[in-house]
Design a protein around this motif. Structure first.
Motif, mmCIF file in Angstrom:
data_model
loop_
_atom_site.group_PDB
_atom_site.id
_atom_site.type_symbol
_atom_site.label_atom_id
_atom_site.label_comp_id
_atom_site.label_asym_id
_atom_site.label_seq_id
_atom_site.Cartn_x
_atom_site.Cartn_y
_atom_site.Cartn_z
ATOM 1 N N UNK A 12 0.844 -1.197 0.000
ATOM 2 C CA UNK A 12 0.000 0.000 0.000
ATOM 3 C C UNK A 12 0.876 1.242 0.000
ATOM 4 N N UNK A 13 0.314 2.349 -0.488
ATOM 5 C CA UNK A 13 1.025 3.627 -0.486
ATOM 6 C C UNK A 13 0.111 4.694 0.109
ATOM 7 N N UNK A 14 0.702 5.649 0.809
ATOM 8 C CA UNK A 14 -0.060 6.737 1.404
ATOM 9 C C UNK A 14 0.891 7.865 1.784
ATOM 10 N N UNK A 15 0.441 9.097 1.918
ATOM 11 C CA UNK A 15 -0.898 9.572 1.545
ATOM 12 C C UNK A 15 -1.021 9.674 0.031
ATOM 13 N N UNK A 16 -2.230 9.773 -0.463
ATOM 14 C CA UNK A 16 -2.474 9.906 -1.897
ATOM 15 C C UNK A 16 -3.710 10.768 -2.097
ATOM 16 N N UNK A 17 -3.562 11.992 -2.549
ATOM 17 C CA UNK A 17 -2.386 12.662 -3.107
ATOM 18 C C UNK A 17 -1.285 12.865 -2.063
ATOM 19 N N UNK A 52 11.222 9.719 -1.084
ATOM 20 C CA UNK A 52 11.227 11.171 -1.261
ATOM 21 C C UNK A 52 10.883 11.508 -2.720
ATOM 22 N N UNK A 53 9.757 12.162 -2.916
ATOM 23 C CA UNK A 53 9.309 12.555 -4.256
ATOM 24 C C UNK A 53 9.369 14.064 -4.457
ATOM 25 N N UNK A 54 10.110 14.746 -3.617
ATOM 26 C CA UNK A 54 10.111 16.208 -3.649
ATOM 27 C C UNK A 54 10.640 16.768 -4.958
ATOM 28 N N UNK A 55 11.489 16.009 -5.661
ATOM 29 C CA UNK A 55 12.068 16.523 -6.906
ATOM 30 C C UNK A 55 11.113 16.398 -8.093
ATOM 31 N N UNK A 56 9.976 15.713 -7.899
ATOM 32 C CA UNK A 56 9.036 15.510 -9.003
ATOM 33 C C UNK A 56 8.046 16.670 -9.099
ATOM 34 N N UNK A 57 7.658 16.978 -10.336
ATOM 35 C CA UNK A 57 6.642 18.000 -10.564
ATOM 36 C C UNK A 57 5.263 17.473 -10.208
ATOM 37 N N UNK A 58 4.318 18.379 -10.061
ATOM 38 C CA UNK A 58 2.937 17.959 -9.809
ATOM 39 C C UNK A 58 2.422 17.154 -10.991
ATOM 40 N N UNK A 59 1.610 16.132 -10.693
ATOM 41 C CA UNK A 59 1.058 15.324 -11.778
ATOM 42 C C UNK A 59 0.703 13.930 -11.321
ATOM 43 N N UNK A 60 0.388 13.072 -12.295
ATOM 44 C CA UNK A 60 0.012 11.686 -12.028
ATOM 45 C C UNK A 60 1.216 10.787 -12.277
ATOM 46 N N UNK A 61 1.459 9.855 -11.370
ATOM 47 C CA UNK A 61 2.593 8.945 -11.487
ATOM 48 C C UNK A 61 2.141 7.522 -11.165
ATOM 49 N N UNK A 62 2.909 6.559 -11.663
ATOM 50 C CA UNK A 62 2.669 5.158 -11.354
ATOM 51 C C UNK A 62 3.838 4.642 -10.521
ATOM 52 N N UNK A 89 -0.613 7.290 -8.220
ATOM 53 C CA UNK A 89 -0.615 8.343 -7.214
ATOM 54 C C UNK A 89 -0.695 9.706 -7.895
ATOM 55 N N UNK A 90 -1.097 10.692 -7.121
ATOM 56 C CA UNK A 90 -1.091 12.076 -7.581
ATOM 57 C C UNK A 90 -0.110 12.858 -6.721
#
Length: 628
Positions: A551-556, A600-610, A625-626
């Motif tokens: 499982x993954x969280x939080x989402x967004x 850590x996803x801080x380097x990613x831009x806003x958007x939808x990812x798998x 995830x968003x």
């Protein structure tokens, strides 16, 4: 009449450039019923020859002109006579890329795709030959029918504007840049269009644009909304060539003398066919925030068809479109009309095919292409769902390419299927719990029965009637359909016995659903090909799944994503993050993780990812995830 002299091959092309390879086009054509296409082409040529003989006699006897330009600049050309009444074909002219969101997928766009129409061909039939020497078009126009440009007039001006909307390079005037500005055009005049279209379909043409038609005020009353012989012919073309997609302007007859029903019931001829894409014209949409962002033009013709089918199919900018014209090699002008909206859609659909082929080394069938277009469209109009004004909404290239790009990572479903007589197709899908869940089924239907001349005959022209339902715990969600008892009230969710498109929106989706496709009656031919497109899903693409422990969280998520693996059922080896186009943007060695791991996803831009997890024995699961 069109010049019958066959010119040397060297005269047919302005410049030589390679496009969709002969091998690719041969592969497309290998799926076609060439025998039926050849028969259809011969029948259409014979019919055109008979019409020309009849036209010559009646023009002389009745004093009728073969062609003319009206005060509004629309070009008219005589097609045939209905008795002694001349039936003309008329060009439908009365920020396209921005409105269609094509700017996000062109070079430099936010999606990073660089889709500019490279190596793609678009067919254009129009009032007069395109000015191929125009600085924005030079070297990319092939005159396929032997009609070369020689003088600027109403027809050539219109055709050159349409061509520029599709492929203008913008090299001399950036504001004129087309939506597929590196593509090429096979150019033709619209005299004898039908046999020429069949011939070029047989050469592997995927998409063509037709910004003209029979004006409603020039047509017999029963033509309005009717499935006439022309409607049938264009459906035959598509059915025998399942990768080919025609794009047709809806017409500009609202407010004309034929408009007696408040704008409704104004579509004529191939605009009432089932399989072509018919385009309505709207004003520019600089920033879509909801249905109210999309404003209908004052002229765009509305449907529906007499048998309550949803036409037009889609909307695009057709108001104040700036593009090339034929006056000189550096001339430009603004025009408006569904003529300007249709080429925006033709160019956009060509980019969809380019992207699909780039990712999967094949092209989509036209039914699949249409399903992607409909599934990704933005809501427009005063009522939810489709309507007879805007069709399925405003075309959205950004969303469509996201659907295309995520089919192999579980973020969408694109399948080309076949349903046999008596068969039921069922597929389990899982909502991502965040995005809207939309299920769209489209099929290229055989030609239906032609009108007998009755005004507003509601007899269904649908031949093979497929049905789609989305089911969860015995709760059934139905497709959209126009309310035949009160058309003006908008669409409802109910059984759809009219359209060869069925699309379902699930309100507040969560969990797992079954998509069920069946059919009514007996299928002509014993079976029917259909295309299924689903968005808003999180599909596990492997039977070796461990979704029950992952499982993954939080989402967004803002910056830190928590990844939890419960128990010791599997050993997790690696985690990969893909963007909406399937590109790897982050990789993490999980070091045999059990428990919770922070990514850590801080380097990613806003958007939808798998987010993909892999275990040591090939186990695999994907979560959508968003990123805020």
């Amino acid at each position: 009449m069109k010049n019958k002299i066959i010119l040397a091959i060297s005269l047919l092309t302005t410049g030589i450039a390679f496009s969709q390879t002969p091998e690719e086009r041969a592969k497309i054509v290998s799926n076609y019923d060439l025998e039926h296409l050849n028969v259809l082409e011969k029948e259409l040529i014979a019919q055109n020859d008979a019409n020309q003989k009849d036209n010559i006699e009646k023009m002389a006897r009745l004093g009728v002109r073969e062609s003319y330009v009206d005060e509004a600049g629309s070009y008219y050309n005589l097609k045939y006579f209905e008795g002694d009444t001349p039936i003309y074909v008329k060009t439908d002219n009365v920020g396209s890329a921005l409105t269609a969101r094509v700017n996000t997928i062109n070079y430099g766009g936010s999606e990073g795709l660089n889709l500019n129409g490279q190596n793609m061909i678009v067919g254009v039939w129009d009032g007069g030959p395109i000015r191929g020497s125009h600085v924005e078009l030079a070297g990319r126009i092939t005159y396929k029918d032997g009609e070369t440009f020689f003088v600027s007039n109403g027809g050539t001006r219109h055709g050159t504007h349409v061509a520029g909307t599709i492929i203008s390079s913008g090299v001399n005037n950036a504001n004129s840049k087309g939506l597929a500005y590196q593509a090429q055009i096979w150019g033709n005049t619209f005299d004898n269009d039908e046999p020429e279209v069949v011939n070029q379909i047989g050469q592997g043409l995927l998409v063509s644009n037709h910004s003209y038609g029979i004006p409603a005020e020039n047509a017999p009353v029963y033509y309005l909304g009717a499935y006439i012989n022309e409607s049938s012919v264009w459906d035959q073309m598509h059915f025998n060539a399942p990768y080919y997609q025609a794009v047709i302007s809806a017409g500009n007859d609202r407010g004309s003398s034929a408009d007696t029903k408040g704008g409704r019931d104004l579509l004529v001829g191939n605009k009432n066919s089932k399989n072509p894409v018919v385009v309505a014209a709207v004003a520019q949409v600089s920033n879509y925030t909801g249905p109210s962002s999309v404003n209908m033009s004052s002229f765009s013709s509305w449907g529906p068809t007499d048998d309550y089918r949803i036409k037009p199919d889609i909307s695009a900018k057709g108001v104040s479109v700036f593009s090339t014209v034929s006056d000189t090699d550096t001339s430009y002008d603004s025009m408006q009309g569904t003529s300007m909206a249709a080429p925006a859609v033709a160019a956009t659909l060509t980019l969809y095919q380019q992207y699909y082929n780039q990712l999967y080394a094949s092209y989509m069938k036209a039914a699949t292409l249409k399903a992607v277009m409909i599934n990704s469209a933005d809501e427009a109009g005063a009522t939810p769902g489709p309507d007879y004004k805007f069709g399925w909404g405003l075309i959205n290239a950004k969303r469509a390419t996201q659907i295309i790009g995520t089919k192999n990572s579980g973020g969408s479903i694109i399948e080309e299927l076949n349903l046999a007589n008596g068969q039921t197709y069922t597929k389990s899908i899982t909502s991502d719990g965040v995005s809207p869940l939309r299920v769209t089924v489209v099929w290229t239907d055989p030609a239906g029965p032609v009108s007998n001349g009755t005004v507003d005959d509601p007899t269904s022209r649908l031949v093979n009637d497929l049905d789609v339902r989305v089911v969860q715990n015995n709760n059934v969600t139905m497709p959209w359909v126009l309310n035949s008892f009160f058309i003006q009230a908008g669409a409802i969710k109910a059984d759809n016995p009219y359209d060869n498109v069925e699309s379902i929106d699930v309100d507040l989706p969560s969990g797992t659903y079954d998509v069920i496709v069946t059919h009514k009656g007996t299928l002509q031919g014993g079976n029917q090909n259909f295309s299924l497109v689903v968005s808003g899903v999180n599909q596990t693409l492997s039977s070796n799944s461990f979704s029950n422990v992952f499982s993954v969280y939080p989402n967004p998520v803002n910056d830190i994503l928590n990844v939890t693996v419960e128990g010791a059922k599997v050993v997790v080896k690696e985690l990969s993050v893909f963007d909406s186009q399937g590109r790897l943007v982050k990789f993490v060695d999980m070091a045999d993780t059990v428990g919770t791991h922070q990514v850590d996803l801080s380097e990613l831009n806003s958007g939808i990812y798998m987010v993909e997890m892999k275990g040591e024995n090939g186990e695999r699961d994907v979560k959508r995830i968003i990123k805020k």
